[in-house]
Design an enzyme around this catalytic site. Structure first.
Site, PDB file in Angstrom:
ATOM      1  N   ASN A   1       0.887  -1.168   0.000  1.00 20.02           N
ATOM      2  CA  ASN A   1       0.000   0.000   0.000  1.00 20.02           C
ATOM      3  C   ASN A   1       0.922   1.215   0.000  1.00 20.02           C
ATOM      4  O   ASN A   1       1.535   1.533   1.011  1.00 20.02           O
ATOM      5  CB  ASN A   1      -0.883  -0.020   1.257  1.00 20.02           C
ATOM      6  CG  ASN A   1      -1.686   1.261   1.399  1.00 20.02           C
ATOM      7  OD1 ASN A   1      -1.808   2.039   0.454  1.00 20.02           O
ATOM      8  ND2 ASN A   1      -2.230   1.489   2.577  1.00 20.02           N
ATOM      9  N   TRP A   2       0.997   1.856  -1.161  1.00 14.56           N
ATOM     10  CA  TRP A   2       1.975   2.951  -1.301  1.00 14.56           C
ATOM     11  C   TRP A   2       1.469   4.276  -0.753  1.00 14.56           C
ATOM     12  O   TRP A   2       2.205   5.260  -0.731  1.00 14.56           O
ATOM     13  CB  TRP A   2       2.390   3.098  -2.772  1.00 14.56           C
ATOM     14  CG  TRP A   2       3.162   1.920  -3.295  1.00 14.56           C
ATOM     15  CD1 TRP A   2       3.517   0.792  -2.607  1.00 14.56           C
ATOM     16  CD2 TRP A   2       3.682   1.750  -4.622  1.00 14.56           C
ATOM     17  NE1 TRP A   2       4.222  -0.061  -3.425  1.00 14.56           N
ATOM     18  CE2 TRP A   2       4.344   0.495  -4.664  1.00 14.56           C
ATOM     19  CE3 TRP A   2       3.655   2.530  -5.779  1.00 14.56           C
ATOM     20  CZ2 TRP A   2       4.967   0.022  -5.818  1.00 14.56           C
ATOM     21  CZ3 TRP A   2       4.279   2.058  -6.931  1.00 14.56           C
ATOM     22  CH2 TRP A   2       4.925   0.811  -6.941  1.00 14.56           C
ATOM     23  N   LYS A   3       0.206   4.322  -0.360  1.00 10.54           N
ATOM     24  CA  LYS A   3      -0.382   5.536   0.229  1.00 10.54           C
ATOM     25  C   LYS A   3      -0.113   6.755  -0.661  1.00 10.54           C
ATOM     26  O   LYS A   3      -0.116   6.614  -1.875  1.00 10.54           O
ATOM     27  CB  LYS A   3       0.147   5.734   1.659  1.00 10.54           C
ATOM     28  CG  LYS A   3       0.046   4.455   2.485  1.00 10.54           C
ATOM     29  CD  LYS A   3       0.294   4.660   3.941  1.00 10.54           C
ATOM     30  CE  LYS A   3       0.280   3.314   4.641  1.00 10.54           C
ATOM     31  NZ  LYS A   3       0.275   3.413   6.080  1.00 10.54           N
TER      32      LYS A   3
ATOM     33  N   HIS B   1      -9.249   1.172   4.829  1.00  7.06           N
ATOM     34  CA  HIS B   1      -7.957   1.372   5.506  1.00  7.06           C
ATOM     35  C   HIS B   1      -8.150   2.303   6.702  1.00  7.06           C
ATOM     36  O   HIS B   1      -8.936   3.243   6.649  1.00  7.06           O
ATOM     37  CB  HIS B   1      -6.927   1.942   4.529  1.00  7.06           C
ATOM     38  CG  HIS B   1      -5.548   1.877   5.088  1.00  7.06           C
ATOM     39  ND1 HIS B   1      -5.067   2.831   5.968  1.00  7.06           N
ATOM     40  CD2 HIS B   1      -4.570   0.957   4.952  1.00  7.06           C
ATOM     41  CE1 HIS B   1      -3.833   2.484   6.320  1.00  7.06           C
ATOM     42  NE2 HIS B   1      -3.508   1.357   5.730  1.00  7.06           N
TER      43      HIS B   1
ATOM     44  N   GLU C   1      -6.484   4.669   7.784  1.00  8.33           N
ATOM     45  CA  GLU C   1      -6.263   6.104   7.527  1.00  8.33           C
ATOM     46  C   GLU C   1      -7.496   6.722   6.866  1.00  8.33           C
ATOM     47  O   GLU C   1      -7.813   7.887   7.097  1.00  8.33           O
ATOM     48  CB  GLU C   1      -5.001   6.281   6.665  1.00  8.33           C
ATOM     49  CG  GLU C   1      -3.754   6.005   7.496  1.00  8.33           C
ATOM     50  CD  GLU C   1      -2.569   5.458   6.725  1.00  8.33           C
ATOM     51  OE1 GLU C   1      -2.544   5.582   5.486  1.00  8.33           O
ATOM     52  OE2 GLU C   1      -1.668   4.895   7.368  1.00  8.33           O
TER      53      GLU C   1
ATOM     54  N   GLU D   1      -5.666  -5.218  10.356  1.00  9.18           N
ATOM     55  CA  GLU D   1      -4.589  -4.264  10.612  1.00  9.18           C
ATOM     56  C   GLU D   1      -4.850  -3.547  11.936  1.00  9.18           C
ATOM     57  O   GLU D   1      -5.579  -2.541  11.967  1.00  9.18           O
ATOM     58  CB  GLU D   1      -4.534  -3.224   9.488  1.00  9.18           C
ATOM     59  CG  GLU D   1      -4.244  -3.813   8.127  1.00  9.18           C
ATOM     60  CD  GLU D   1      -3.627  -2.770   7.221  1.00  9.18           C
ATOM     61  OE1 GLU D   1      -2.493  -2.980   6.784  1.00  9.18           O
ATOM     62  OE2 GLU D   1      -4.267  -1.749   6.967  1.00  9.18           O
TER      63      GLU D   1
ATOM     64  N   GLY E   1       2.498   1.687  10.794  1.00 13.23           N
ATOM     65  CA  GLY E   1       3.468   2.762  10.665  1.00 13.23           C
ATOM     66  C   GLY E   1       4.139   3.126  11.970  1.00 13.23           C
ATOM     67  O   GLY E   1       4.788   4.164  12.068  1.00 13.23           O
TER      68      GLY E   1
ATOM     69  N   GLY F   1       2.801  -1.395   4.270  1.00 17.53           N
ATOM     70  CA  GLY F   1       2.916   0.030   3.987  1.00 17.53           C
ATOM     71  C   GLY F   1       4.358   0.414   3.732  1.00 17.53           C
ATOM     72  O   GLY F   1       4.896   0.212   2.640  1.00 17.53           O
ATOM     73  N   GLY F   2       5.011   0.951   4.759  1.00 18.21           N
ATOM     74  CA  GLY F   2       6.369   1.492   4.624  1.00 18.21           C
ATOM     75  C   GLY F   2       7.341   0.599   3.862  1.00 18.21           C
ATOM     76  O   GLY F   2       8.046   1.059   2.954  1.00 18.21           O
TER      77      GLY F   2
HETATM   78  C1  PEP Z   1      -0.666  -0.079   6.096  1.00 16.33           C
HETATM   79  O1  PEP Z   1      -0.703   1.131   5.966  1.00 16.33           O
HETATM   80  O2  PEP Z   1      -1.579  -0.800   5.631  1.00 16.33           O
HETATM   81  C2  PEP Z   1       0.463  -0.658   6.817  1.00 16.33           C
HETATM   82  C3  PEP Z   1       0.381  -1.892   7.218  1.00 16.33           C
HETATM   83  O3  PEP Z   1       1.523   0.183   7.042  1.00 16.33           O
HETATM   84  P1  PEP Z   1       2.945  -0.225   7.699  1.00 16.33           P
HETATM   85  O4  PEP Z   1       3.370  -1.520   7.065  1.00 16.33           O
HETATM   86  O5  PEP Z   1       3.850   0.895   7.351  1.00 16.33           O
HETATM   87  O6  PEP Z   1       2.704  -0.387   9.154  1.00 16.33           O
END
Ligand code: PEP
Length: 249
Positions: A9-11, A94, A96, A166, A172, A233-234
């Site tokens: 997930n590149w956000k 998600h 966010e 999640e 994050g 994510g990251g």
């Molecule tokens: C996400 O945003 O779905 C996620 C899991 O982020 P991260 O891996 O950075 O915690």
């Protein structure tokens, strides 16, 4: 047999040229062919991503969509727009989107139904916040999120659903649920589907874990019986790290 899935997930990261470059770097990696791999760039870069991933085995997902088919919804994107450019998957729910854009379980129910009716596949995200985990209401929270948004679907529609648990406190933050915590919740989620549908449906749904997954912890998390992959994510913004996670199976 459940699919093993790893989705990035590149956000709100990466310009168009950076998107193409990262996909080219991913294509150079030796990715386990048994794992279905997704990347989810931002809306404006989806077309470029679809072109760059053509014939590569890497799939493209959108990060969101609107629940209406078309109309006066300035700034929004519909299911048909995604399908028209070759996107077949969309991430919905998600944390966010829930936290910063006010997306509720009721709204997500509408979005899921619109996506499925249009023929898209949905990666549905949910999970408890830190206070909810501390007060030990996390199972109730997850149950409500799933039952409101998904348990009106019929069993055949579940073939178009991938779940992504999640825990918000792990996104994050560098803080990961322990493999045991992930397994405990994933087994609970599967039992809910079994109760509301049947074992065939429950055993066929892939349930991903998301929250600070990195190369160092992917294998242990993915080795849990009810964990079928990850939403990343990251660590998905860097080709070698993402590949190492995919190959963590
Ligand atoms: C996400 O945003 O779905 C996620 C899991 O982020 P991260 O891996 O950075 O915690």
């Amino acid at each position: 047999m459940r699919k093993q899935i790893v989705s990035g997930n590149w956000k709100m990261n990466k310009t168009e040229s950076e998107t193409t470059q990262l996909i080219e770097e991913l294509k150079q990696q030796d990715l386990k062919s048994s794992v279905k791999v997704f990347v989810a760039p931002t809306f404006v870069n989806l077309s470029a991503a679809v072109k760059a991933t053509k014939d590569s085995g890497i799939h493209v997902a959108a990060q969101n969509m609107h629940q209406s088919a078309s109309g006066a919804f300035t700034g929004e994107i519909s299911s048909s727009m995604l399908l028209d450019i070759g996107v077949r998957h969309v991430i919905l729910g998600h944390s966010e989107r829930r936290a910063y854009f006010g997306e509720t379980d009721e709204l997500l129910k509408e979005k899921v139904q619109a996506a499925l009716q249009a023929g898209l596949h949905v990666i549905f995200c949910f999970g408890e916040e830190l206070e909810e985990r501390k007060s030990e209401t996390h199972f109730d929270v997850v149950k409500k999120q799933l039952s409101t948004a998904l348990f009106d679907l019929d069993a055949t529609q579940w073939q178009q659903i991938v779940l992504a648990y999640e825990p918000v406190w792990a996104i994050g933050t560098g803080e990961t649920a322990s493999p045991e915590q992930a397994q405990e919740m994933h087994a609970f989620i599967r039992s809910l589907i079994r109760e509301n549908y049947d074992s065939t449906c429950a055993d066929a749904v892939s349930i991903l874990y998301g929250g600070s997954v990195k190369p160092a912890n992917a294998t242990e998390i993915f080795s849990q019986a009810d964990v079928d992959g990850g939403l990343i994510g990251g660590a998905s913004l860097q080709a070698e790290d993402f590949a190492a996670i995919v190959n963590g199976f």
